[in-house]
Design an enzyme around this catalytic site. Structure first.
Site, PDB file in Angstrom:
ATOM      1  N   ASP A  21       8.867   2.537   1.053  1.00  0.00           N
ATOM      2  CA  ASP A  21       8.002   3.322   1.588  1.00  0.00           C
ATOM      3  C   ASP A  21       7.898   2.942   3.186  1.00  0.00           C
ATOM      4  O   ASP A  21       7.471   2.154   3.457  1.00  0.00           O
ATOM      5  CB  ASP A  21       6.426   2.851   0.921  1.00  0.00           C
ATOM      6  CG  ASP A  21       5.207   3.683   1.584  1.00  0.00           C
ATOM      7  OD1 ASP A  21       5.422   4.168   2.521  1.00  0.00           O
ATOM      8  OD2 ASP A  21       4.368   3.665   0.738  1.00  0.00           O
TER       9      ASP A  21
ATOM     10  N   TYR B  63       0.753  -1.187  -0.016  1.00  0.00           N
ATOM     11  CA  TYR B  63       0.213  -0.038   0.150  1.00  0.00           C
ATOM     12  C   TYR B  63       0.886   1.290   0.012  1.00  0.00           C
ATOM     13  O   TYR B  63       1.752   1.385   0.851  1.00  0.00           O
ATOM     14  CB  TYR B  63      -0.835  -0.037   1.207  1.00  0.00           C
ATOM     15  CG  TYR B  63      -1.981   1.154   1.396  1.00  0.00           C
ATOM     16  CD1 TYR B  63      -2.887   1.370   0.507  1.00  0.00           C
ATOM     17  CD2 TYR B  63      -1.772   2.262   2.074  1.00  0.00           C
ATOM     18  CE1 TYR B  63      -3.684   2.293   0.507  1.00  0.00           C
ATOM     19  CE2 TYR B  63      -2.584   3.418   2.221  1.00  0.00           C
ATOM     20  CZ  TYR B  63      -3.584   3.261   1.181  1.00  0.00           C
ATOM     21  OH  TYR B  63      -4.554   4.496   1.380  1.00  0.00           O
TER      22      TYR B  63
ATOM     23  N   LYS C 231       3.426   9.025   8.577  1.00  0.00           N
ATOM     24  CA  LYS C 231       2.509   9.358   9.832  1.00  0.00           C
ATOM     25  C   LYS C 231       3.413   8.827  11.169  1.00  0.00           C
ATOM     26  O   LYS C 231       2.797   9.480  12.288  1.00  0.00           O
ATOM     27  CB  LYS C 231       1.228   8.568   9.660  1.00  0.00           C
ATOM     28  CG  LYS C 231       1.386   6.987   9.494  1.00  0.00           C
ATOM     29  CD  LYS C 231      -0.031   6.372   9.176  1.00  0.00           C
ATOM     30  CE  LYS C 231       0.135   5.172   8.297  1.00  0.00           C
ATOM     31  NZ  LYS C 231      -1.229   4.660   8.042  1.00  0.00           N
TER      32      LYS C 231
HETATM   33  N1  PMP Z   1       2.175   4.373   2.462  1.00  0.00           N
HETATM   34  C1  PMP Z   1       2.131   3.477   3.402  1.00  0.00           C
HETATM   35  C2  PMP Z   1       2.835   2.443   3.538  1.00  0.00           C
HETATM   36  C3  PMP Z   1       0.912   3.550   4.127  1.00  0.00           C
HETATM   37  O1  PMP Z   1       0.571   2.563   5.044  1.00  0.00           O
HETATM   38  C4  PMP Z   1      -0.122   4.948   4.173  1.00  0.00           C
HETATM   39  C5  PMP Z   1      -1.225   4.901   4.980  1.00  0.00           C
HETATM   40  N2  PMP Z   1      -1.778   3.930   5.552  1.00  0.00           N
HETATM   41  C6  PMP Z   1       0.383   5.749   3.332  1.00  0.00           C
HETATM   42  C7  PMP Z   1       1.512   5.353   2.259  1.00  0.00           C
HETATM   43  C8  PMP Z   1      -0.369   6.762   2.972  1.00  0.00           C
HETATM   44  O2  PMP Z   1      -0.278   7.764   3.849  1.00  0.00           O
HETATM   45  P1  PMP Z   1      -1.491   8.741   4.271  1.00  0.00           P
HETATM   46  O3  PMP Z   1      -2.921   8.053   4.696  1.00  0.00           O
HETATM   47  O4  PMP Z   1      -0.764   9.559   5.412  1.00  0.00           O
HETATM   48  O5  PMP Z   1      -1.685   9.629   2.750  1.00  0.00           O
END
Ligand code: PMP
Length: 435
Positions: A245, A149, A273
């Site tokens: 990521d 993701y 986050k």
């Molecule tokens: N990359 C990963 C691995 C994530 O877990 C998330 C959010 N769950 C995101 C990107 C996207 O982040 P955001 O919800 O802050 O846009």
């Protein structure tokens, strides 16, 4: 005996009215951890590892806003730093000390980080990292891993964890309506943890590839030994930027992220986050020669990569992140949260096993999840036969005992106490018997 107890109080008129209003006006509704109507809630406040709804119920929170509250809700150091910054102004689109100090702190802590850019969400960070890689390589195609993701961008919403009918590798499957058909032509998909298949796909398409993006901990599936180093060696040989990521793992799996934990340094990474205690933040960090494509040297040339937005480098999120990073320097803080997480993870596996339930508890100590399947989990496809209904029932039964988790994961914070863990372990034993 633990100090925490839970008996659900009836919903107050105020919470009932708020829930009714949300149904009338919010297009996506309220995204609770449960699909059951009686489990929907409106949060009043949260503190440390606990969360309170508008009817006065107190919960132990392992959802943590989907991960960002790694040092707990409303941490005093974060509240103070943000309050100080609010008094001094919220957004300038100009240089400011918190943003500059945050970039310095990231360069000091994250192995791949020679230069840094600041944004507002993990989705943006992943999207911009892919843009930088594409610009560096002057190629359009991104290779991602099935089940990984990377947020809400069009490229990212391909063959992620919501892919229930996968295509033949490397063909991507869109995870949302509204994605232009052409996007499928610029994304390739490989199986996580399968270096041989990945290498075949990468070599066959090397000439078209602009970058490779991977969650080093793919949702909650850890990399098998050799997978990430092999991927890094392959990317390096072909000069294709490798993007980690680390929006979930950055500063969660270790100070400096999964690249520290697993000892593999990518070319670029996306952070978000886990470092800003709930304040909107996305970070791209990486090799100076790639990051500099967004800098002054290429400005007004076709090589320039545009990445800025109104809130880029906003001082409130930066102040929050600096406070989190400072707190995470506390000696022993990772050891303590990991010991509690491991105790919880192992207790969950034990409870399910003793109840004779086919399940795999997969992940790292501070981010793990049960898959209700007899099959060992090593990639997305090995999760496809898992019993989702049982997973949801498990979450509902925990919520009946005052424990909140996400649809997928348990997230641990440094604010969870031994009492929280003991209570949750007792609940696991009761719940396992009811599944
Ligand atoms: N990359 C990963 C691995 C994530 O877990 C998330 C959010 N769950 C995101 C990107 C996207 O982040 P955001 O919800 O802050 O846009």
């Amino acid at each position: 005996m633990t100090g925490f107890s839970f008996t659900r109080k009836p919903r107050t008129a105020r919470e009932q009215a708020l829930l009714a209003a949300s149904e009338r006006t919010m297009a996506c509704g309220i995204r609770g951890p449960s699909l059951r109507a009686e489990n929907q809630m409106v949060v009043e406040r949260a503190q440390g590892s606990h969360l309170f709804d508008c009817s006065g119920n107190e919960y132990i929170d392992y959802l943590l806003g989907s991960g960002p509250m790694f040092i707990g809700h409303a941490h005093p150091a974060v509240v103070a730093a943000v309050a100080r910054q609010l008094e001094a102004g919220s957004s300038f689109l100009l240089g400011n000390e918190p943003a500059i100090r945050l970039c310095e702190a990231i360069v000091a802590a994250v192995p791949c980080a020679e230069k840094v850019t600041l944004h507002n969400s993990g989705s943006e960070a992943a999207h911009y990292a892919m843009r930088l890689a594409r610009a560096y390589r002057r190629r359009d195609v991104i290779l991602k891993f099935e089940g990984g993701y990377h947020g809400m961008g069009d490229d990212a919403l391909m063959s992620n964890q919501w892919t229930f009918r996968p295509a033949e590798f490397p063909v991507p499957v869109p995870n949302s309506a509204g994605i232009p058909a052409g996007v499928a032509g610029q994304v390739l998909v490989a199986p996580f943890n399968d270096l041989d298949r990945t290498e075949q796909i990468v070599r066959r398409h090397a000439d078209a590839l602009g970058g490779i993006i991977v969650e080093p901990l793919c949702r909650t599936t850890p990399p098998v030994p050799g997978f990430l180093p092999g991927l890094q060696a392959l990317a390096r040989e072909l000069d294709i930027p490798l993007i980690f990521d680390e929006v979930v793992t950055g500063f969660r799996l270790a100070f400096g992220g999964a690249q520290v934990r697993y000892g593999v340094v990518p070319d670029l990474c996306a952070l978000g986050k886990a470092i800003s205690a709930g304040h909107p933040l996305g970070v791209v960090a990486g090799r100076a020669d790639i990051m500099d494509l967004a800098g002054a040297a290429t400005a007004m040339t076709p090589r320039h990569v545009r990445l800025t937005g109104t809130y880029s480098g906003n001082p409130v999120s930066a102040a929050a992140a600096l406070a989190v990073i400072e707190e995470l320097k506390t000696p022993g803080i990772y050891e303590a949260v990991e010991a509690r997480g491991r105790r919880l993870q192992m207790a969950l596996a034990r409870s399910l096993e003793q109840a004779g339930i086919a399940a795999q508890v997969v992940g790292e100590a501070t981010a793990f999840q049960p898959w209700f399947t007899a099959e060992a989990v090593r990639d997305h496809r090995s999760t496809l036969r898992a019993d989702w209904g049982r997973g949801l029932r498990f979450g509902d039964l925990l919520l009946d005992r005052g424990i909140i988790k996400g649809h997928e994961k348990f997230f641990l914070s440094t604010a969870h106490t031994d009492d929280d863990i003991d209570y949750t372990i007792d609940a696991f034993e009761q719940v396992a018997g009811q599944l």
